[in-house]
Design a protein around this motif. Sequence first.
Motif, mmCIF file in Angstrom:
data_model
loop_
_atom_site.group_PDB
_atom_site.id
_atom_site.type_symbol
_atom_site.label_atom_id
_atom_site.label_comp_id
_atom_site.label_asym_id
_atom_site.label_seq_id
_atom_site.Cartn_x
_atom_site.Cartn_y
_atom_site.Cartn_z
ATOM 1 N N GLU A 99 0.828 -1.209 0.000
ATOM 2 C CA GLU A 99 0.000 0.000 0.000
ATOM 3 C C GLU A 99 0.858 1.252 0.000
ATOM 4 O OE1 GLU A 99 -3.176 0.429 -0.391
ATOM 5 O OE2 GLU A 99 -3.719 -1.698 -0.335
ATOM 6 N N LEU A 126 4.933 0.978 -4.313
ATOM 7 C CA LEU A 126 4.572 0.074 -5.395
ATOM 8 C C LEU A 126 5.597 0.237 -6.513
ATOM 9 C CD1 LEU A 126 2.433 -1.998 -6.115
ATOM 10 C CD2 LEU A 126 1.139 -0.222 -7.259
ATOM 11 N N GLU A 158 8.371 2.729 -5.847
ATOM 12 C CA GLU A 158 8.160 4.172 -5.677
ATOM 13 C C GLU A 158 7.044 4.393 -4.660
ATOM 14 O OE1 GLU A 158 9.882 6.519 -7.208
ATOM 15 O OE2 GLU A 158 11.008 5.237 -8.595
ATOM 16 N N ALA A 159 7.073 5.565 -4.035
ATOM 17 C CA ALA A 159 6.042 5.867 -3.038
ATOM 18 C C ALA A 159 4.694 5.982 -3.733
ATOM 19 C CB ALA A 159 6.374 7.168 -2.327
ATOM 20 N N GLN A 160 3.737 5.218 -3.229
ATOM 21 C CA GLN A 160 2.396 5.284 -3.802
ATOM 22 C C GLN A 160 1.517 6.218 -2.971
ATOM 23 O OE1 GLN A 160 -0.877 2.173 -5.343
ATOM 24 N NE2 GLN A 160 0.075 1.626 -3.440
ATOM 25 N N GLU A 161 1.668 6.139 -1.688
ATOM 26 C CA GLU A 161 0.860 6.962 -0.789
ATOM 27 C C GLU A 161 1.704 7.243 0.443
ATOM 28 O OE1 GLU A 161 -1.023 9.280 0.435
ATOM 29 O OE2 GLU A 161 -2.699 8.404 -0.688
ATOM 30 N N THR A 162 1.987 8.521 0.688
ATOM 31 C CA THR A 162 2.868 8.832 1.807
ATOM 32 C C THR A 162 2.091 9.239 3.053
ATOM 33 O OG1 THR A 162 3.097 11.104 1.063
ATOM 34 C CG2 THR A 162 4.742 9.534 0.287
ATOM 35 N N SER A 163 0.791 9.408 2.924
ATOM 36 C CA SER A 163 -0.004 9.773 4.095
ATOM 37 C C SER A 163 -0.240 8.537 4.949
ATOM 38 C CB SER A 163 -1.336 10.379 3.646
ATOM 39 O OG SER A 163 -2.317 10.145 4.620
ATOM 40 N N LYS A 164 0.145 8.645 6.218
ATOM 41 C CA LYS A 164 -0.001 7.514 7.134
ATOM 42 C C LYS A 164 -1.466 7.122 7.250
ATOM 43 C CE LYS A 164 1.509 8.197 11.391
ATOM 44 N NZ LYS A 164 2.496 8.424 12.475
ATOM 45 N N LYS A 165 -2.305 8.155 7.386
ATOM 46 C CA LYS A 165 -3.744 7.914 7.534
ATOM 47 C C LYS A 165 -4.296 7.114 6.357
ATOM 48 C CE LYS A 165 -5.339 11.901 9.973
ATOM 49 N NZ LYS A 165 -5.672 13.282 9.653
ATOM 50 N N ASN A 166 -3.965 7.559 5.161
ATOM 51 C CA ASN A 166 -4.530 6.912 3.985
ATOM 52 C C ASN A 166 -4.086 5.461 3.860
ATOM 53 O OD1 ASN A 166 -5.746 9.294 3.480
ATOM 54 N ND2 ASN A 166 -4.556 9.812 1.633
#
Lengths: 147, 966
Positions: free
Chosen positions: A115, A118, A121-129
């Motif tokens: 998550e 991917l 590379e960073a796919q989502e850097t928000s911890k919450k998301n």
Amino acid sequence: MQFMLLFSRQGKLRLQKWYVPLSDKERKKISRDLVQTILARKPKMCSFLEWRDLKIVYKRYASLYFCCAVEDQDNELITLEIIHRYVELLDKYFGSVCELDIIFNFEKAYFILDEFLLGGEAQETSKKNVLKAIEQADLLQECTFPV
Amino acid sequence: MPAVSKGDGMRGLAVFISDIRNCKSKEAEIKRINKELANIRSKFKGDKALDGYSKKKYVCKLLFIFLLGHDIDFGHMEAVNLLSSNKYTEKQIGYLFISVLVNSNSELIRLINNAIKNDLSSRNPTFMCLALHCIANVGSREMAEAFAGEIPRILVAGDTMDSVKQSAALCLLRLYKASPDLVLMGEWTSRVVHLLNDQHMGVVTAAISLITCLSSKNPDEFKTCVSLAVSRLSRIVSSASTDLQDYTYYFVPAPWLSCKLLRLLQCYPPPEDGAVKGRLVECLETILNKAQEPPKSKKVQHSNAKNAILFEAISLIIHYDSEPNLLVRACNQLGQFLQHRETNLRYLALESMCTLASSEFSHEAVKTHIETVINALKTERDVSVRQRAADLLYAMCDRSNAKQIVAEMLSYLETADYSIREEMVLKVAILAEKYAVDYSWYVDTILNLIRIAGDYVSEEVWYRVIQIVINRDDVQGYAAKTVFEALQAPACHENMVKVGGYILGEFGNLIAGDPRSSPLVQFNLLHSKFHLCSVPTRALLLSAYIKFINLFPETKATIQEVLRSDSQIRNSDVELQQRAVEYLKLSSIASTDVLATVLEEMPPFPERESSILAKLKKKKGPGAVSVELEDGKERGELNGGGDRGGDAAIAASNASTPSPSADLLGLRSTAPVSGTTPSAGSLLVDVFSEAGPSATSAGVNDDGFLSSAPPTVASEDPAPPLPESDELLNKFVCKNNGVLFENQLLQIGIKSEYRQNLGRMYLFYGNKTSVQFVSFNTTVSCPGELQSQLNVQTKTVEPLVEGGAQVQQVINIECLTDFIDAPLLNIKFRYGGALQNISLKLPVTINKFFQPTEMAAADFFQRWKQLSQPQQEAQKIFKASHGMDTEVLKAKLLGLGTALLENVDPNPENYVCAGVIQTKAQQVGCLLRLEPNAQAQPGEQMYRLTLRSSKDTVSQRVCDLLAEQF
């Protein structure tokens, strides 16, 4: 990023994620070499080293080493923080994560990584998301879908 | 959040993992695993259909076993079954197994792709993401074939969920990296660029990795991303730390995205639009300013994230290399980091400053930190940091500080880590050569290198010192004296013996006047090391000894004795034995004159790029060697230049390097490919076996033109070339040795050898009369444009040729670019008072620089097709002037210098050949086809000759030359 390895102070591999095609044999050799190299380094040494034509970025958290191999033009410091963010994600999900959590729930460690990163590379850097996505999946665990 | 209760605990799995952890030995672990594998196998094979949960559990166990490092060769089918399960958790484990244990079984791949296809079209974002993750994790060509068309559509569709877009972007990136040919640009590309404007920061973060990769490969197609990236960056940089909510990391707004935006901009030159550029410069200044502000948090994460952006901004500033103000500010900032307490920052500052040192705007600013860097080299506790410091010293070195830097590096070498010694040695050697003002300093430095780190001095380094000493006569005496002193040490490194042997063998005479280093003392000193050395060094020493016999006749008896001893003449090593035998024979039968000629001082090496530099470049890649500030031209060559140029340079520099077995005489051809000069190594033998030059064998002595008496032109100007000189030239197209010319007075023999773009020709002038030739003088000239195409150097010959005697002249030839004409050789002398004046064409033809290229039929025809433009081909149809004997034809084609390719032409009667013409400027690949109609009646026999090459003039010339041969 070309690959990420998690290993213990005893040199046991706990997680391995490869973002470039390599044969099983090559992977084993790389892991062996790198684990050896990094375990031989002293605590205060710098977190970066040149290894073959790659840059290795690593950091130790308690008994676990997190180690990433990035390409020449990649940014070392931001890679270090990729590692930290992944540790934060594991920590938040497992609640004060320790090595045993990763051993017994290795599949979860992989899901969380997928998550977050991917294809290297960073796919989502928000911890919450990221955690939201994982929790949603957990909710689905036993649901049955109409086929 | 207690984890284990979360989702579905698989009890059986947990028990198995505990069992493994409790195993006391490796054997016990393997036993437990084998038991489990047998159990799983029987479950999978059993009659009872397994339920989804059990299947999932066993697949998960297999995965665990695989990740422990054991091989797994079954279970793939069960995992694939899980993919189509209607339980999410089963599907998820199925995908994980497939992603980790990729299998190339085509039936399985078909099933997997089907399952992925179903999930992609399910419109359930969680399932879609799972499928996309699987594609991204596997990234195989089969998956690219199946999905490279579909994923771009998902990525840019208006109704796709953000999380799916993120996965789709990175999935596409992985496929593009693995199989760029399968990801076709199209209408979606422009829409992808606009994802930089997306409201969702996660979408931008994922998309920018894809855009950066696509931009670096197709910059024009994506150049609209520059202004979008600048405005996005500007918004982030100027935002307060709370604006971006969860995308703020330890008080730093969107550090990952900022770094990626700065990285994307490095795919392009500075923006042309003034407003965009202004905004960008503002951003960069803001980033530099922020570095000076007090930190908002004491956490290392805060400073890491902030500095990550700073370093990426500095990379962009260096990439632009056009804003002196920013460059100097960057340098000052890095200067502060050089003394930071964080090792990581010191490391990165040293690394980044290395690239700043190569900018003319910041080179001087970098130099001001020299003391700090030297201190780092001495005191850093981490070898990787010291290595960076050494790199930076190398990069900041110029004439003003070379002596200091070289001295520091040398003293560091004494304690340097083994892992970096070889590279350090190369760097010291390069700097010493590059910035040597007086060459005695250079010689001292290299000998110090050998003393301190002899084991790490590669061949290139000691070859190079010899090349330089041979080429610079002002340092030869000093070099001889210094090596002589260095060899006095009781234990000296073998590399020192090599250099010592070579240099004393060449220049020992320069110090022989001093009784402390008399010839015999020199010889005894060298010979005292002999028995401690390896075979190649001993071989070199033997050559040095024979050179001594020439330099110092008084040592002859002593040396002959040594050569004659059983340990030499019966040495079990064939090379040593052969040298001992040949040198002994040479020294006993050859006249002083012959000896002097054979053992003449080495001619200067052609000036070339340093072979050491080539080696360092090979080690580190072209970008790493960026020291050439002072000399703009050289700098361009080093940093720019395609791979091909680089390779050629390396090849060329190898050509000018003494051979590994260090032939002092320079007779042995080093290149293994020199099939064209079979006799290259046997020249020495030939001198003895034939009294004159390889005289009688060649059949040039046609009385037809011999009877035309020597021209008695009184003029001192070179005569015009003889009418038959073209014909003479043609005789040497396919051979390198023979008699070039003969009349009643004079015979001229030729021996020549070629390697790469270099050639050496020996001309033997034989006086056939019993009267001496006086004022004997020969010149070689390159008329017209040949002057810029060939570089020809000759040594003058003695003006007196006794009756019946023969003199030799050496001609060195360097082919700069392809050429048509031949150099002219003019010979003038007085015979009985009458001036003789003869001009000939020297048989140097373009084909001499051929290097044969073996290739398979498929390659041949592919290349043949690639060279199908009309001007690339030259063709001639001509009557056969000789018979069509196969062996003769083959010999001629081989003599041409190309490789004769068997089993390529479908018609076995035909001949095809391939070769590459090596010139300094370029390499020209050449393909040749010769079609004889052998069945025709004698007299009717014809050839069709076709040449194709990448250069029209070459095709034509080779075709013309060769057509005269049959």
